[in-house]
Design a protein around this motif. Structure first.
Motif, PDB file in Angstrom:
ATOM      1  N   ASP A 265       0.826  -1.218   0.000  1.00  0.00           N
ATOM      2  CA  ASP A 265       0.000   0.000   0.000  1.00  0.00           C
ATOM      3  C   ASP A 265       0.854   1.259   0.000  1.00  0.00           C
ATOM      4  O   ASP A 265       0.534   2.255  -0.644  1.00  0.00           O
ATOM      5  N   TYR A 287     -15.809  -1.436   5.075  1.00  0.00           N
ATOM      6  CA  TYR A 287     -15.100  -2.227   6.085  1.00  0.00           C
ATOM      7  C   TYR A 287     -15.864  -2.266   7.408  1.00  0.00           C
ATOM      8  O   TYR A 287     -15.788  -3.235   8.144  1.00  0.00           O
ATOM      9  N   LEU A 364      12.234 -14.951   2.580  1.00  0.00           N
ATOM     10  CA  LEU A 364      12.067 -16.004   3.597  1.00  0.00           C
ATOM     11  C   LEU A 364      11.298 -17.176   2.988  1.00  0.00           C
ATOM     12  O   LEU A 364      10.255 -16.971   2.355  1.00  0.00           O
ATOM     13  N   TRP A 369       5.895 -18.187   5.751  1.00  0.00           N
ATOM     14  CA  TRP A 369       6.227 -17.855   4.362  1.00  0.00           C
ATOM     15  C   TRP A 369       6.671 -19.070   3.570  1.00  0.00           C
ATOM     16  O   TRP A 369       6.904 -18.980   2.371  1.00  0.00           O
ATOM     17  N   GLU A 380      -6.214 -13.200   7.536  1.00  0.00           N
ATOM     18  CA  GLU A 380      -6.839 -11.863   7.355  1.00  0.00           C
ATOM     19  C   GLU A 380      -8.320 -12.059   6.974  1.00  0.00           C
ATOM     20  O   GLU A 380      -9.212 -11.434   7.547  1.00  0.00           O
ATOM     21  N   LEU A 405     -13.080  -8.714   0.372  1.00  0.00           N
ATOM     22  CA  LEU A 405     -11.688  -8.873   0.835  1.00  0.00           C
ATOM     23  C   LEU A 405     -11.028 -10.086   0.173  1.00  0.00           C
ATOM     24  O   LEU A 405      -9.858 -10.041  -0.210  1.00  0.00           O
ATOM     25  N   LEU A 408     -10.206  -9.065  -3.328  1.00  0.00           N
ATOM     26  CA  LEU A 408      -9.109  -8.081  -3.277  1.00  0.00           C
ATOM     27  C   LEU A 408      -7.772  -8.763  -3.016  1.00  0.00           C
ATOM     28  O   LEU A 408      -6.774  -8.506  -3.693  1.00  0.00           O
ATOM     29  N   ARG A 412      -4.579  -9.195  -5.244  1.00  0.00           N
ATOM     30  CA  ARG A 412      -3.341  -8.597  -4.728  1.00  0.00           C
ATOM     31  C   ARG A 412      -2.197  -9.605  -4.744  1.00  0.00           C
ATOM     32  O   ARG A 412      -1.057  -9.269  -5.067  1.00  0.00           O
ATOM     33  N   TRP A 428      12.876 -15.352  -8.059  1.00  0.00           N
ATOM     34  CA  TRP A 428      11.449 -15.540  -7.732  1.00  0.00           C
ATOM     35  C   TRP A 428      10.984 -16.906  -8.227  1.00  0.00           C
ATOM     36  O   TRP A 428      10.194 -17.589  -7.567  1.00  0.00           O
TER      37      TRP A 428
HETATM   38  P1  NDP Z   1       3.184  -7.913   2.209  1.00  0.00           P
HETATM   39  O1  NDP Z   1       3.408  -7.300   3.509  1.00  0.00           O
HETATM   40  O2  NDP Z   1       3.038  -9.352   2.098  1.00  0.00           O
HETATM   41  O3  NDP Z   1       4.307  -7.407   1.271  1.00  0.00           O
HETATM   42  C1  NDP Z   1       4.571  -8.021   0.074  1.00  0.00           C
HETATM   43  C2  NDP Z   1       6.024  -7.731  -0.212  1.00  0.00           C
HETATM   44  O4  NDP Z   1       6.878  -8.473   0.673  1.00  0.00           O
HETATM   45  C3  NDP Z   1       6.428  -8.176  -1.577  1.00  0.00           C
HETATM   46  O5  NDP Z   1       6.082  -7.186  -2.522  1.00  0.00           O
HETATM   47  C4  NDP Z   1       7.940  -8.300  -1.409  1.00  0.00           C
HETATM   48  O6  NDP Z   1       8.468  -6.963  -1.378  1.00  0.00           O
HETATM   49  C5  NDP Z   1       8.076  -8.868  -0.008  1.00  0.00           C
HETATM   50  N1  NDP Z   1       8.096 -10.309   0.049  1.00  0.00           N
HETATM   51  C6  NDP Z   1       7.355 -11.186  -0.658  1.00  0.00           C
HETATM   52  N2  NDP Z   1       7.641 -12.459  -0.323  1.00  0.00           N
HETATM   53  C7  NDP Z   1       8.594 -12.378   0.623  1.00  0.00           C
HETATM   54  C8  NDP Z   1       9.311 -13.360   1.369  1.00  0.00           C
HETATM   55  N3  NDP Z   1       9.107 -14.651   1.199  1.00  0.00           N
HETATM   56  N4  NDP Z   1      10.229 -12.931   2.255  1.00  0.00           N
HETATM   57  C9  NDP Z   1      10.454 -11.612   2.447  1.00  0.00           C
HETATM   58  N5  NDP Z   1       9.805 -10.646   1.776  1.00  0.00           N
HETATM   59  C10 NDP Z   1       8.882 -11.019   0.872  1.00  0.00           C
HETATM   60  O7  NDP Z   1       1.915  -7.390   1.487  1.00  0.00           O
HETATM   61  P2  NDP Z   1       0.595  -6.707   1.835  1.00  0.00           P
HETATM   62  O8  NDP Z   1       0.830  -5.246   1.825  1.00  0.00           O
HETATM   63  O9  NDP Z   1      -0.368  -7.236   0.864  1.00  0.00           O
HETATM   64  O10 NDP Z   1       0.115  -7.178   3.301  1.00  0.00           O
HETATM   65  C11 NDP Z   1       0.455  -6.520   4.504  1.00  0.00           C
HETATM   66  C12 NDP Z   1      -0.639  -6.748   5.543  1.00  0.00           C
HETATM   67  O11 NDP Z   1      -1.785  -5.954   5.237  1.00  0.00           O
HETATM   68  C13 NDP Z   1      -1.125  -8.196   5.620  1.00  0.00           C
HETATM   69  O12 NDP Z   1      -1.389  -8.497   6.960  1.00  0.00           O
HETATM   70  C14 NDP Z   1      -2.418  -8.188   4.852  1.00  0.00           C
HETATM   71  O13 NDP Z   1      -3.269  -9.197   5.287  1.00  0.00           O
HETATM   72  C15 NDP Z   1      -2.941  -6.789   5.186  1.00  0.00           C
HETATM   73  N6  NDP Z   1      -3.826  -6.255   4.159  1.00  0.00           N
HETATM   74  C16 NDP Z   1      -5.124  -5.952   4.473  1.00  0.00           C
HETATM   75  C17 NDP Z   1      -5.982  -5.470   3.523  1.00  0.00           C
HETATM   76  C18 NDP Z   1      -7.382  -5.115   3.867  1.00  0.00           C
HETATM   77  O14 NDP Z   1      -8.039  -4.463   3.061  1.00  0.00           O
HETATM   78  N7  NDP Z   1      -7.925  -5.529   4.997  1.00  0.00           N
HETATM   79  C19 NDP Z   1      -5.528  -5.216   2.147  1.00  0.00           C
HETATM   80  C20 NDP Z   1      -4.146  -5.566   1.934  1.00  0.00           C
HETATM   81  C21 NDP Z   1      -3.339  -6.053   2.897  1.00  0.00           C
HETATM   82  P3  NDP Z   1       9.994  -6.592  -1.719  1.00  0.00           P
HETATM   83  O15 NDP Z   1       9.930  -5.805  -2.970  1.00  0.00           O
HETATM   84  O16 NDP Z   1      10.413  -5.776  -0.532  1.00  0.00           O
HETATM   85  O17 NDP Z   1      10.759  -7.857  -1.849  1.00  0.00           O
END
Ligand code: NDP
Length: 444
Positions: A265, A287, A364, A369, A380, A405, A408, A412, A428
């Motif tokens: 975000d 929400y 990770l 993960w 979530e 959700l 979404l 996502r 990747w």
């Molecule tokens: P993440 O926090 O999962 O971030 C994703 C990023 O993490 C990727 O782009 C990558 O970024 C990095 N990444 C991916 N895989 C790995 C790995 N294996 N090890 C280390 N880093 C990794 O994404 P979100 O922003 O989607 O989620 C954050 C929180 O927000 C979650 O708890 C989610 O459930 C919540 N959420 C809630 C929503 C709602 O509307 N209620 C909507 C969206 C999210 P990089 O480029 O740094 O490698």
């Protein structure tokens, strides 16, 4: 961060994760349907007993004119409530003390700096709001009674705000992390600036996403509870379970707010209609909607069922928190933190920045993960289910947020996978071989 001219092609490729036709179609559909949907949902919850069928019949009988008539006009009281709340939150964001926190390095090499005062702002907001009610200074039922007008004002006010973001992105970007796709609709929808600010310190996305959007969720959850109490002289156990679970979730959010500044975000999605309008309007309306429904549907669950739902919900919120914490601790300690009591398994992935520099990130591949690449979306979605299920199953509308959700987060997960594939390439691919499932282990 230093202001500079936008890079012309900064956004272009990234947004086209689906085919161009599908992207145009979905963007235009969302821009035109989200605002009326907010009003229809509120109208059905508050005036049609939560029944989609009742609203459908009303619209069938009264057509477009009927719909125009149920759309509340923004009133002076609605604007006043929004203005007082927004100014209060902006003041807390600017002036409450907090630790200096650095965000992740942006694609053009900037490191945004934040003040982590979210928990304090959250506590001050709730104590002030409940205090105003307790001492008879302001009754939150006023907010519930003018909810339609408030949503209407938010819809129009936030659209104007997104136009401001679009213009600011063109004429006065706050940093080099800004740019145009060359397409006015995408620029408006996806946004142009990654880290827009007013002055040096007022971060617009922290305000829209956290201090206005997420905070309004907590404020409205309390409002619904108070409204039910003032109407019935007591609060039903279903409303209590719903409110407590939503507040636990939002408390978790503010506890972890600095971590949120590292997520998609904030670190990847730019400030436009998708994120900002979404947080300013969709979060306070959609929400919070299970609580909105419960105000007029005080279901009695009984202590056993109420406590079971509460425990299951808290467990899901905890697992979701632990997934985020595990990833962030792993990155913060450069892969040295223990994951489920063991040294983590990982991939050292290199990538090239837009400036042509080569950098590395750790991925990770154990703990949460290692179960699936986006397993954290499962708890979530389950948390949302558990704060909705106290409404039981008389109507399906309260479950709209859970359904939304799910769509979404599945979308996502795909967007994030595509982004990471183009960022990390073969690394990747190795991750996908090691952890083959995208969201649900063994299924998807
Ligand atoms: P993440 O926090 O999962 O971030 C994703 C990023 O993490 C990727 O782009 C990558 O970024 C990095 N990444 C991916 N895989 C790995 C790995 N294996 N090890 C280390 N880093 C990794 O994404 P979100 O922003 O989607 O989620 C954050 C929180 O927000 C979650 O708890 C989610 O459930 C919540 N959420 C809630 C929503 C709602 O509307 N209620 C909507 C969206 C999210 P990089 O480029 O740094 O490698």
């Amino acid at each position: 961060m230093v202001a500079a001219k936008p890079e012309p092609d900064f956004t272009k490729k990234k947004e086209m994760v689906h085919s161009p036709l599908l992207t145009y179609f979905s963007v235009i559909t969302l821009l035109s349907t989200c605002p009326p949907f907010v009003i229809l949902l509120w109208y059905t919850m508050v005036h049609q007993d939560g029944s989609i069928l009742n609203t459908f019949n009303f619209l069938k009988e009264n057509g477009i004119e009927g719909f125009v008539n149920i759309w509340p006009r923004p009133t002076a009281i609605a604007w006043k409530i929004i203005a007082c709340y927004a100014l209060f939150e902006a003041a807390l964001q600017l002036w409450l003390p907090g630790k200096r926190v650095e965000g992740p390095i942006s694609p053009t090499g900037n490191k945004p700096v934040y003040k982590a005062n979210g928990v304090l702002a959250y506590v001050v907001t709730l104590v002030t709001y409940i205090g105003l009610w307790w001492f008879g200074i302001f009754n939150p039922t006023v907010v519930y009674d003018h909810l339609g007008e408030i949503y209407s004002a938010l819809i129009f006010g936030s659209l104007i705000f997104c136009v401001f973001l679009y213009i600011k992105g063109h004429v006065a970007p706050s940093s080099t992390d800004s740019g145009s796709s060359g397409n006015i609709i995408f620029d408006f929808y996806w946004g142009m600036e990654l880290y827009p600010r007013i002055g040096k310190n007022f971060d617009i996305k922290v305000f829209t996403n956290c201090r206005f959007g997420m905070m309004s969720w907590a404020v409205l959850a309390v409002t619904y509870c108070i409204k039910q109490y003032e109407t019935n002289g007591k609060v039903s156990d279903s409303m209590l379970v719903n409110t407590v679970l939503m507040l636990v979730y939002i408390t978790k959010f503010f506890w972890w707010e600095a971590g949120y500044w590292n997520t998609m975000d904030i670190a990847h999605d730019r400030a436009g209609f998708y994120i900002c309008w979404g947080c300013l309007v969709w979060v306070p309306s959609i929400y919070t909607s299970p609580g909105m429904y419960l105000v007029n549907h005080p279901v009695n669950l009984g202590p056993q069922l109420a406590i079971s739902i509460l425990i299951a919900g808290i467990l899901c919120i905890y697992i979701n928190y632990d997934c985020d914490r595990q990833r962030q601790e792993f990155r913060r300690t450069n892969g040295k933190s223990l994951v489920w009591g063991k040294a983590p398994s990982k991939i050292v992935a290199s990538y090239t920045t837009t400036k042509g520099e080569t950098k590395t990130s750790l991925l990770l591949t154990s703990g949460w993960w290692g179960l699936a690449r986006h397993f954290h979306y499962v708890p979530e979605i389950m948390s949302a289910f558990f704060w909705t299920v106290p409404a039981l199953f008389d109507n399906c509308l309260p479950y709209f947020y859970v359904a939304f959700l799910t769509i979404l987060l599945l979308d996502r997960a795909k967007r994030d996978d595509d982004r990471c594939r183009s960022k990390y390439g073969k690394y990747w691919k190795t991750y996908c071989t090691k952890v083959p499932y995208r969201v649900i282990p063994g299924i998807y």
